[in-house]
Design an enzyme around this catalytic site. Structure first.
Site, PDB file in Angstrom:
ATOM      1  CB  CYS A 161      -0.551   0.322   1.445  1.00 13.87           C
ATOM      2  SG  CYS A 161      -1.927  -1.465   1.289  1.00 13.87           S
ATOM      3  CG  HIS A 300      -2.696   3.808   5.275  1.00 19.97           C
ATOM      4  ND1 HIS A 300      -2.225   3.920   4.009  1.00 19.97           N
ATOM      5  CD2 HIS A 300      -3.498   2.850   5.771  1.00 19.97           C
ATOM      6  CE1 HIS A 300      -2.406   2.718   3.602  1.00 19.97           C
ATOM      7  NE2 HIS A 300      -3.409   2.125   5.421  1.00 19.97           N
ATOM      8  CD  GLU A 311      -2.720   7.837   9.841  1.00 22.63           C
ATOM      9  OE1 GLU A 311      -2.376   8.393   8.587  1.00 22.63           O
ATOM     10  OE2 GLU A 311      -3.713   7.333   9.333  1.00 22.63           O
ATOM     11  CE  LYS A 332      -5.886   4.073   2.301  1.00 22.41           C
ATOM     12  NZ  LYS A 332      -5.328   5.262   2.241  1.00 22.41           N
ATOM     13  CG  HIS A 337      -6.751   0.837   1.165  1.00 17.59           C
ATOM     14  ND1 HIS A 337      -5.701   1.069   0.540  1.00 17.59           N
ATOM     15  CD2 HIS A 337      -6.496   0.168   1.887  1.00 17.59           C
ATOM     16  CE1 HIS A 337      -4.267   0.949   1.340  1.00 17.59           C
ATOM     17  NE2 HIS A 337      -4.561   0.571   2.110  1.00 17.59           N
ATOM     18  CG  PHE A 397      -0.608  -6.294   4.837  1.00 16.98           C
ATOM     19  CD1 PHE A 397      -0.719  -5.265   6.204  1.00 16.98           C
ATOM     20  CD2 PHE A 397      -1.588  -6.778   4.451  1.00 16.98           C
ATOM     21  CE1 PHE A 397      -2.445  -5.386   6.919  1.00 16.98           C
ATOM     22  CE2 PHE A 397      -3.096  -7.090   4.579  1.00 16.98           C
ATOM     23  CZ  PHE A 397      -3.496  -6.198   6.209  1.00 16.98           C
TER      24      PHE A 397
END
Length: 410
Positions: A161, A300, A311, A332, A337, A397
């Protein structure tokens, strides 16, 4: 050290075609999330995603389409807009000295899925002739370079990502240190396929569809958030040295001043606030800014329980007392996403927020999580702000983190 400026932006997502259309929809909290149905032989999936449901711009000849996976089509849609705005689509000398840095998480996912359907469902003995060319992760960057006539360095970044945020950041460094004068950077993703969807289901991080309002399924920082919503997109920024832009007489949209990249080195899927904080601090240090000079962060904010909380903690760790004064939002909620394209799409939206002095909201944040206690610009965007510097965060990830900082060009 060269100053790096932005002379073109482009975007396509479920929100619409064009950077302006995407920002307008995000600012208005107009969700592009909705029910989708995916098929592969007898396999049928019904879920919720931010799928592009409109016809894509007709930019590629029909005879060339076998070379293109959908991810590369989205790439060229975004890249061509940025090129045109920058005025580089008709400058032969500049084109030969320009490069492409592109990000994608899974590359030609639809081509790969189609090959498996051909072999294992339809029991064919061969796959489509251009499957290798269309499915390779580097195809999007190669297509852009070929069509733009860019003869400089062409790199592909695939770090889940953060892929496109990393592509933009590394392009920034490439120009800053004098390796190139111009780089078109960004990313694309098109992975709404049965195989990819089932893989994400296996991780148990997809949001539970809101039965009453499917468009509100993605709820970053909300107490009732249940997970992320997949989306597809392409986004691009034309980066140039200040000398190059001024020499060409290009319109300068903003200046990219900071980039930070780190790895948690703790867990493959569980985010670590300390690793995220390192990326943000690196970006601040490179930009020569104090934490108190950042006015807005495009978070994010994927809508997962662990991710949104991590976050929040990392922003508090970096910004201290100023964290409470910061405006932070996650777009998002409305465009989903978009994985490898997320960093680029959200950076484009962040640059537009800076230029318009308007902050897009975190849509559907009617029930804030008390543990996510920052100003997440709930429900409604804000105009007439005084944004001096803005940051865009991307986390992934594998533990990868990236942060980008932009300021108005002066």
């Amino acid at each position: 050290m060269q100053r790096v400026v932005i002379t073109g932006i482009g975007a396509i997502s479920a929100l619409g075609t064009g950077a302006d259309a995407n920002f307008s929809a995000a600012f208005a909290a107009r969700s592009a999330v909705g029910p989708v149905t995916l098929h592969a032989g007898s396999h049928r999936i019904e879920g919720c995603a931010a799928q592009i449901g409109f016809a894509l711009p007709d930019l590629i000849r029909k005879a060339d389409m076998p070379l293109f996976d959908r991810v590369a089509v989205l790439a060229w849609c975004a890249a061509s807009e940025a090129l045109q705005q920058a005025g580089l689509d008709h400058d032969a000398a500049a084109q030969q000295a320009s490069g492409v840095f592109w990000g994608t998480g899974m590359g030609g996912a639809q081509t790969i899925d189609n090959a498996y359907i051909d072999l294992f469902i339809d029991h064919k003995t061969r796959v489509r002739p251009m499957s290798i060319v269309a499915s390779m992760n580097s195809a999007s960057a190669a297509h852009i370079a070929l069509r733009a006539g860019f003869g400089g360095t062409v790199n592909t970044y695939s770090s889940a990502c953060v892929s496109s945020a990393q592509a933009i950041g590394e392009a920034f460094r490439h120009i800053r240190h004098g390796y190139a004068e111009r780089v078109l950077a960004g990313g694309s993703e098109a992975l709404l396929t049965v195989g990819v969807w089932r893989a994400w289901e296996g991780l148990r991080v997809l949001g539970v569809t809101d039965a009453t309002h499917p468009e509100r399924t993605c709820k970053p920082f909300s107490l009732d958030r249940s997970g992320l919503v997949l989306g597809e997109a392409g986004a691009a920024v034309m980066l140039e040295s200040l000398d190059s832009a001024q020499r060409r007489g290009a319109t300068i949209l903003a200046e990219l001043t900071g980039y930070g990249a780190s790895n948690d080195a703790t867990h493959m899927t569980k985010p670590d606030p300390a690793g995220q904080a390192r990326a943000m601090r690196m970006a601040l240090r490179e930009a020569g800014l104090a934490p108190g000079q950042i006015d807005y962060i495009n978070a994010h904010g994927a809508g997962t329980l662990a991710g949104d909380l991590a976050e929040t903690h990392s922003i508090r760790e970096v910004f201290g007392d100023h964290a409470s004064a910061l405006m932070v939002s996650s777009t998002k909620a409305v465009h989903g996403h978009t994985l490898g394209a997320a960093g680029a799409l959200e950076f484009v939206l962040t640059v537009q927020a800076l230029r318009q002095q308007a902050v897009p909201p975190t849509a559907f944040l009617a029930l804030p999580d008390p543990a996510c206690d920052l100003d997440y610009v709930a429900l409604q965007g804000r105009t007439q702000q005084s944004l001096r510097a803005v940051m865009s965060n991307s986390f992934a990830f594998g533990g990868s983190n990236a942060a980008l900082i932009a300021i108005p060009f002066i």
